[in-house]
Design a protein around this motif. Structure first.
Motif, PDB file in Angstrom:
ATOM      1  N   THR A 123     -30.785 -34.384  38.613  1.00 31.26           N
ATOM      2  CA  THR A 123     -29.744 -33.559  39.434  1.00 31.26           C
ATOM      3  C   THR A 123     -30.544 -32.187  39.905  1.00 31.26           C
ATOM      4  O   THR A 123     -31.402 -31.766  39.168  1.00 31.26           O
ATOM      5  CB  THR A 123     -28.737 -32.970  38.402  1.00 31.26           C
ATOM      6  OG1 THR A 123     -27.877 -34.086  37.958  1.00 31.26           O
ATOM      7  CG2 THR A 123     -27.922 -31.782  39.010  1.00 31.26           C
TER       8      THR A 123
ATOM      9  N   ARG B  92     -15.679 -35.902  44.647  1.00 30.37           N
ATOM     10  CA  ARG B  92     -17.164 -36.130  44.868  1.00 30.37           C
ATOM     11  C   ARG B  92     -17.605 -37.119  43.936  1.00 30.37           C
ATOM     12  O   ARG B  92     -17.404 -36.960  42.482  1.00 30.37           O
ATOM     13  CB  ARG B  92     -18.074 -34.819  44.869  1.00 30.37           C
ATOM     14  CG  ARG B  92     -19.569 -35.093  45.172  1.00 30.37           C
ATOM     15  CD  ARG B  92     -20.160 -33.750  45.430  1.00 30.37           C
ATOM     16  NE  ARG B  92     -21.341 -33.647  45.930  1.00 30.37           N
ATOM     17  CZ  ARG B  92     -22.063 -32.482  46.390  1.00 30.37           C
ATOM     18  NH1 ARG B  92     -21.609 -31.319  46.185  1.00 30.37           N
ATOM     19  NH2 ARG B  92     -23.450 -32.956  46.638  1.00 30.37           N
ATOM     20  N   THR B  93     -18.239 -38.159  44.324  1.00 29.79           N
ATOM     21  CA  THR B  93     -18.866 -39.191  43.553  1.00 29.79           C
ATOM     22  C   THR B  93     -20.274 -39.320  43.352  1.00 29.79           C
ATOM     23  O   THR B  93     -20.822 -39.822  42.743  1.00 29.79           O
ATOM     24  CB  THR B  93     -18.170 -40.613  44.065  1.00 29.79           C
ATOM     25  OG1 THR B  93     -18.659 -41.001  45.300  1.00 29.79           O
ATOM     26  CG2 THR B  93     -16.606 -40.574  44.035  1.00 29.79           C
ATOM     27  N   GLY B  94     -20.846 -38.796  44.478  1.00 26.85           N
ATOM     28  CA  GLY B  94     -22.371 -38.837  44.338  1.00 26.85           C
ATOM     29  C   GLY B  94     -23.032 -37.550  43.694  1.00 26.85           C
ATOM     30  O   GLY B  94     -22.081 -37.124  42.953  1.00 26.85           O
ATOM     31  N   PRO B  95     -24.245 -37.410  43.766  1.00 27.07           N
ATOM     32  CA  PRO B  95     -24.906 -36.362  42.871  1.00 27.07           C
ATOM     33  C   PRO B  95     -24.415 -35.004  43.376  1.00 27.07           C
ATOM     34  O   PRO B  95     -24.275 -34.752  44.642  1.00 27.07           O
ATOM     35  CB  PRO B  95     -26.493 -36.640  43.006  1.00 27.07           C
ATOM     36  CG  PRO B  95     -26.390 -37.400  44.411  1.00 27.07           C
ATOM     37  CD  PRO B  95     -25.439 -38.196  44.399  1.00 27.07           C
ATOM     38  N   ARG B  96     -24.362 -34.005  42.395  1.00 27.02           N
ATOM     39  CA  ARG B  96     -24.137 -32.852  42.923  1.00 27.02           C
ATOM     40  C   ARG B  96     -24.985 -31.853  42.515  1.00 27.02           C
ATOM     41  O   ARG B  96     -25.779 -32.071  41.188  1.00 27.02           O
ATOM     42  CB  ARG B  96     -22.675 -32.150  42.620  1.00 27.02           C
ATOM     43  CG  ARG B  96     -22.440 -32.012  40.977  1.00 27.02           C
ATOM     44  CD  ARG B  96     -21.081 -31.452  40.877  1.00 27.02           C
ATOM     45  NE  ARG B  96     -20.141 -32.550  41.054  1.00 27.02           N
ATOM     46  CZ  ARG B  96     -18.925 -32.537  41.863  1.00 27.02           C
ATOM     47  NH1 ARG B  96     -18.793 -31.551  42.700  1.00 27.02           N
ATOM     48  NH2 ARG B  96     -18.008 -33.445  41.740  1.00 27.02           N
TER      49      ARG B  96
ATOM     50  N   SER C 165     -27.388 -35.937  35.734  1.00 27.03           N
ATOM     51  CA  SER C 165     -28.145 -36.853  35.367  1.00 27.03           C
ATOM     52  C   SER C 165     -29.701 -35.950  35.630  1.00 27.03           C
ATOM     53  O   SER C 165     -29.469 -34.891  35.807  1.00 27.03           O
ATOM     54  CB  SER C 165     -28.505 -37.942  36.630  1.00 27.03           C
ATOM     55  OG  SER C 165     -29.074 -37.676  37.729  1.00 27.03           O
TER      56      SER C 165
END
Length: 386
Positions: free
Chosen positions: A180, A88-92, A177
């Motif tokens: 998040t 996964r590269t996007g926000p989690r 971040s």
């Protein structure tokens, strides 16, 4: 509670200790700033295994971070950040997770057990990482760090949870971040901690993007919990709690109330984990181990009352659950917390666990709690039932 093979754990510990690099110290705060709560003091690669050697496709780091005591003084707390390696590269989302009672000895700290597959709630934490969520697990004040663990001191635990979330978002390697989305989660001792984090978040950490709190088996009123457990199966928890309060507030002078048997019991509790502590302290009355009852004293009552929940409405929605047959934390204590929050306008969804007891509740309700948090992360409306 699982019975674990000490030999297998030792082999895993030796293998992992050889593979985990040394700690990296970090500068507190930004350039020219004083240290802030949630700033990372140090970090080191760690590991996350629900059972010894069990793969989880995650990366983990042990951290030490700045936090705040119950009385507002700065302290340093340790914890573990776990991030799925799922591409996964996007926000989690991030879950700040508080474990139930593990004991008071430093060896009991989650960060000392998660790498080796010997942490009791690791399987429940894995349910969260399998959803693609990052998780940060606080060790609480004094558990795995210098000093005695401030067991059951609610404000301290709430600070530790919120600052763990801050620290996780400030750990560059974690890929999180400041924006998040955050969920708060815990049961039993972790239920007290997560409920305190929920109450404190609006004033202590308003910048955190908290979407909801899942909290269960909450010891919301320590005086009532102590009265319920006096002389029963859970009486050892009373003496652990007394030692934790005394650690936070030395002016309480717990030692001056204990008889020789009480002093020996409490000294042992400070060095051991919950299995030994619970057995050693079970079916004892306060009068068996004291020369006079500290809970009859105004200063003790005031400090225990400082940890009572229900006086502040959590800013974010809450999913609260409690077993009707809870043999350690009375159901009435949990339902009173729900009523107090509702009276203050909180968004609370309450579930009664009709079949089961205290320990089983964290297991049987884990899927429902995770699904509830998933709905909050997805932006779906909560369904309060006050």
């Amino acid at each position: 509670m699982r019975i674990r093979s000490s030999a297998l754990a030792a082999v895993a510990a030796l293998a992992l200790s050889a593979a985990i690099p040394a700690t990296t110290a970090r500068a507190d705060g930004e350039a020219g700033q004083a240290p802030r709560p949630g700033d990372i003091v140090s970090s080191a690669p760690s590991a996350f295994h629900p059972l010894p050697g069990q793969p989880t496709h995650t990366k983990a780091w042990k951290i030490h971070y700045n936090s705040t005591t119950a009385d507002g003084a700065p302290n340093v707390v340790s914890g573990t950040v776990v991030v799925p390696q799922d591409g996964r590269t996007g926000p989690r989302p991030l879950i700040t997770y508080a474990v139930g009672t593990v004991g008071m000895g430093d060896s009991c700290a989650p960060s000392n057990n998660l790498p080796y597959g010997t942490a009791m709630e690791a399987n429940l934490i894995q349910q969260l990482t399998l959803r693609g969520w990052a998780v940060v697990v606080t060790d609480y004040e004094g558990l795995g760090t210098p000093g005695v663990h401030t067991y059951t001191v609610g404000p301290s635990a709430g600070h530790a949870m919120l600052d763990a979330a801050r620290a996780a978002t400030r750990l560059p390697e974690a890929g999180l971040s400041a924006n998040t989305p955050v969920g708060i989660m815990g049961y039993s001792q972790g239920g007290q901690a997560s409920s305190w984090a929920a109450e404190l978040q609006g004033s202590y950490a308003p910048e955190l993007q908290v979407k909801g709190t899942a909290t269960g088996g909450v010891p919301a009123d320590l005086m009532k919990v102590a009265d319920f457990n006096n002389g029963s199966y859970g009486s050892g928890l009373i003496f652990m709690a007394a030692a934790g309060q005394d650690a936070a507030f030395p002016e309480l002078r717990l030692d001056s109330y204990l008889n020789p048997a009480g002093k020996a019991l409490v000294a042992g509790m400070k060095e051991n984990c919950v299995a030994i502590d619970a057995i050693a302290g079970s079916f004892k009355r306060i009068s068996d181990l004291t020369t006079r009852n500290p809970l009859d004293q105004p200063d003790w009552q005031a400090r225990l009352n400082q940890s009572r929940l229900g006086r502040t409405a959590p800013a974010a929605p809450v999913y609260q659950y409690h077993a009707l047959g809870d043999e350690l934390i009375p159901y009435a204590v949990g339902s009173r917390l729900r009523s107090d929050w509702c009276a203050k306008g909180a968004n609370v969804e309450f579930d009664t666990i009709w079949i089961g007891e205290h320990v089983s509740g964290v297991i049987t309700q884990s899927l429902a709690a995770g699904n509830w948090l998933a709905d909050r992360f997805a932006g779906r409306s909560a369904h309060p039932d006050c």
